[in-house]
Design a protein around this motif. Structure first.
Motif, short mmCIF file in Angstrom:
data_model
loop_
_atom_site.label_atom_id
_atom_site.label_comp_id
_atom_site.label_asym_id
_atom_site.label_seq_id
_atom_site.Cartn_x
_atom_site.Cartn_y
_atom_site.Cartn_z
N MET A 258 0.81 -0.84 0.43
CA MET A 258 -0.08 -0.41 0.04
C MET A 258 0.79 0.76 0.11
N PHE A 259 0.54 2.02 -0.89
CA PHE A 259 1.70 3.16 -0.94
C PHE A 259 0.70 4.65 0.30
N ARG A 260 1.92 4.51 0.54
CA ARG A 260 1.54 5.58 1.75
C ARG A 260 1.25 7.18 0.91
N ARG A 261 0.00 7.40 1.53
CA ARG A 261 -1.19 9.25 0.83
C ARG A 261 0.07 9.96 1.06
N LEU A 262 -0.04 11.31 0.02
CA LEU A 262 0.74 12.28 0.32
C LEU A 262 0.07 13.32 1.41
N LYS A 263 0.61 14.45 1.74
CA LYS A 263 0.29 15.22 2.89
C LYS A 263 -0.92 15.82 1.41
N TYR A 264 -0.15 16.70 0.78
CA TYR A 264 -0.73 17.84 -0.58
C TYR A 264 -0.69 16.72 -2.16
N GLU A 265 -1.57 16.96 -2.82
CA GLU A 265 -2.02 16.11 -3.82
C GLU A 265 -2.86 16.88 -4.68
N THR A 266 -2.29 17.11 -6.16
CA THR A 266 -3.11 17.12 -7.23
C THR A 266 -3.64 15.96 -7.27
N GLY A 267 -4.96 16.29 -8.32
CA GLY A 267 -5.75 15.30 -7.90
C GLY A 267 -6.91 15.29 -8.90
N VAL A 268 -7.63 13.90 -9.67
CA VAL A 268 -8.27 14.38 -10.32
C VAL A 268 -9.47 13.87 -10.61
N ILE A 269 -10.35 13.73 -10.74
CA ILE A 269 -12.10 13.66 -10.66
C ILE A 269 -12.19 13.05 -12.08
N ASP A 270 -12.90 11.92 -12.97
CA ASP A 270 -13.61 12.21 -14.64
C ASP A 270 -14.59 11.51 -13.76
N VAL A 271 -15.68 12.43 -13.84
CA VAL A 271 -17.66 11.92 -13.48
C VAL A 271 -17.72 11.04 -14.19
N GLY A 272 -17.40 10.52 -15.77
CA GLY A 272 -17.82 9.60 -17.27
C GLY A 272 -19.05 10.40 -18.09
N GLY A 273 -19.92 9.39 -17.54
CA GLY A 273 -21.19 9.40 -18.72
C GLY A 273 -21.70 8.93 -19.66
N GLY A 274 -21.51 7.23 -20.35
CA GLY A 274 -21.32 7.19 -20.66
C GLY A 274 -20.37 6.90 -22.15
N MET A 275 -20.96 7.45 -22.89
CA MET A 275 -20.24 7.31 -24.35
C MET A 275 -19.04 8.91 -24.42
N ARG A 276 -19.84 10.38 -23.55
CA ARG A 276 -19.16 11.24 -23.64
C ARG A 276 -18.08 11.21 -22.85
N GLY A 277 -18.33 9.93 -22.55
CA GLY A 277 -16.49 9.59 -21.84
C GLY A 277 -15.50 10.11 -22.77
N ILE A 278 -16.03 9.79 -24.12
CA ILE A 278 -14.88 9.57 -24.98
C ILE A 278 -13.93 11.54 -25.04
N TYR A 279 -14.51 12.74 -24.20
CA TYR A 279 -14.07 13.44 -23.83
C TYR A 279 -13.04 13.32 -22.70
N GLY A 280 -12.91 12.63 -21.79
CA GLY A 280 -12.62 12.33 -20.61
C GLY A 280 -11.42 11.88 -21.44
N THR A 281 -11.62 10.81 -22.01
CA THR A 281 -9.82 10.77 -22.68
C THR A 281 -9.60 11.54 -23.42
N GLY A 282 -9.77 12.42 -23.92
CA GLY A 282 -8.95 13.47 -24.78
C GLY A 282 -8.27 14.32 -23.57
N VAL A 283 -8.82 14.39 -23.07
CA VAL A 283 -8.22 14.90 -21.51
C VAL A 283 -6.95 14.83 -21.08
N PHE A 284 -7.67 13.52 -20.81
CA PHE A 284 -6.04 12.22 -19.86
C PHE A 284 -4.94 12.27 -20.83
N ASP A 285 -5.52 11.96 -22.00
CA ASP A 285 -3.98 11.59 -23.71
C ASP A 285 -3.68 13.12 -23.61
N TYR A 286 -3.89 14.12 -23.20
CA TYR A 286 -3.47 15.26 -23.49
C TYR A 286 -2.56 15.28 -21.82
#
Length: 287
Positions: free
Chosen positions: A1-29
């Protein structure tokens, strides 16, 4: 188990079925530009996007949305008639994604990546959110991704340890509060609908009635989903005012909806996600 960092930069992808391809573009960038997050939550289709990002698989999910989705084995009325699920989650997260599949998920890369990540599901019995992590995933057993993507009515619930789970968007559709409580210092929130869009529960109340008798608590969560989604986005907007969050969302969805498979529209939405993600670079550079 990896130790949690005190300060982190996080990301949330809320999904949305086929609209999830938008998030794919974000992550590929992000992968192209070497943008690394130390914390992430994937919900519904966003869980698959997050998994490929954690595994360093640039472009992997693009093929699923744009190409594989047109296959009859992937989704369609035939699947619903034969397997009671419009989406064939076993085909998507098993046949295609296993180590001997056409486009394997990089299990080793996921497990070696020190990023703290969660896949959200909703307990169909209690209606409560559950956040699966690296301890809940095994090679060629991607049940947590199936569970997170099991849209009620469209899909049968997915069982993990004899407990049925539905789509993670029921329990907590925009878990901004959780991300900051877990220690995030900054947060990137990926939506797949325009940020300004206020969601209404009308359609979801109709869907909730269709499985209310068997899973009343999950159905109730679906009835509340739009309200909670709006609250989560509003909270992110407040954090954004303080420079602690940025919302990446399309100005329009290019005609793509939850189960739409038009390749041209999907391509446009992917490109929009990739382009919009440029904002992340400057956001993370700010003090």
């Amino acid at each position: 188990m990896f130790r949690r960092l005190k300060y982190e930069t996080g990301v949330i992808d809320v999904g949305g079925g086929m609209r999830g391809i938008y998030g794919t573009g974000v992550f590929d960038y992000c992968l192209d530009k070497g943008i690394n997050f130390s914390y992430g939550i994937g919900i519904s289709a966003g869980s698959a996007n997050l998994a490929s990002y954690v595994g360093g698989q640039r472009g992997r999910n693009y093929v699923f949305y744009r190409d594989y989705s047109s296959r009859k084995e992937y989704m369609g009325l035939g699947e619903f008639l034969h397997h009671h699920s419009f989406l064939n989650l076993d085909y998507i997260y098993g046949t295609l994604s296993n180590s001997d599949g056409e486009n394997p998920l990089n299990y080793d890369g996921i497990m070696k990546n020190p990023m703290e990540w969660y896949v959200a599901g909703t307990n169909a019995i209690t209606g409560e959110a559950r956040y699966f992590d690296r301890n809940d995933i095994k090679r060629d057993d991607y049940s947590i991704l199936k569970a997170s993507s099991a849209i009620p009515v469209v899909c049968e619930p997915q069982y993990i340890d004899n407990v049925p789970y539905f789509d993670g968007a029921l329990g907590n559709p925009v878990p901004v509060k959780k991300a900051f409580e877990d220690g995030c210092d900054k947060l990137v929130l990926i939506l797949t609908k325009p940020e300004s869009l206020i969601q209404t529960p009308d359609n979801e109340k109709i869907l909730a009635k269709m499985f209310q008798s068997k899973y009343p608590n999950a159905a109730h969560q679906l009835e509340l989903r739009a309200e909670r989604y709006n609250e989560g986005v509003a909270l992110a907007q407040e954090y954004a005012k303080d420079g602690k969050a940025i919302i990446i969302s399309p100005d329009d969805t290019c005609g793509v909806d939850t189960l739409v498979k038009n390749k041209s529209s999907l391509q446009k939405l992917y490109e929009k996600g990739y382009s919009d993600a440029e904002k992340i670079f400057s956001f993370l550079s700010e003090n």
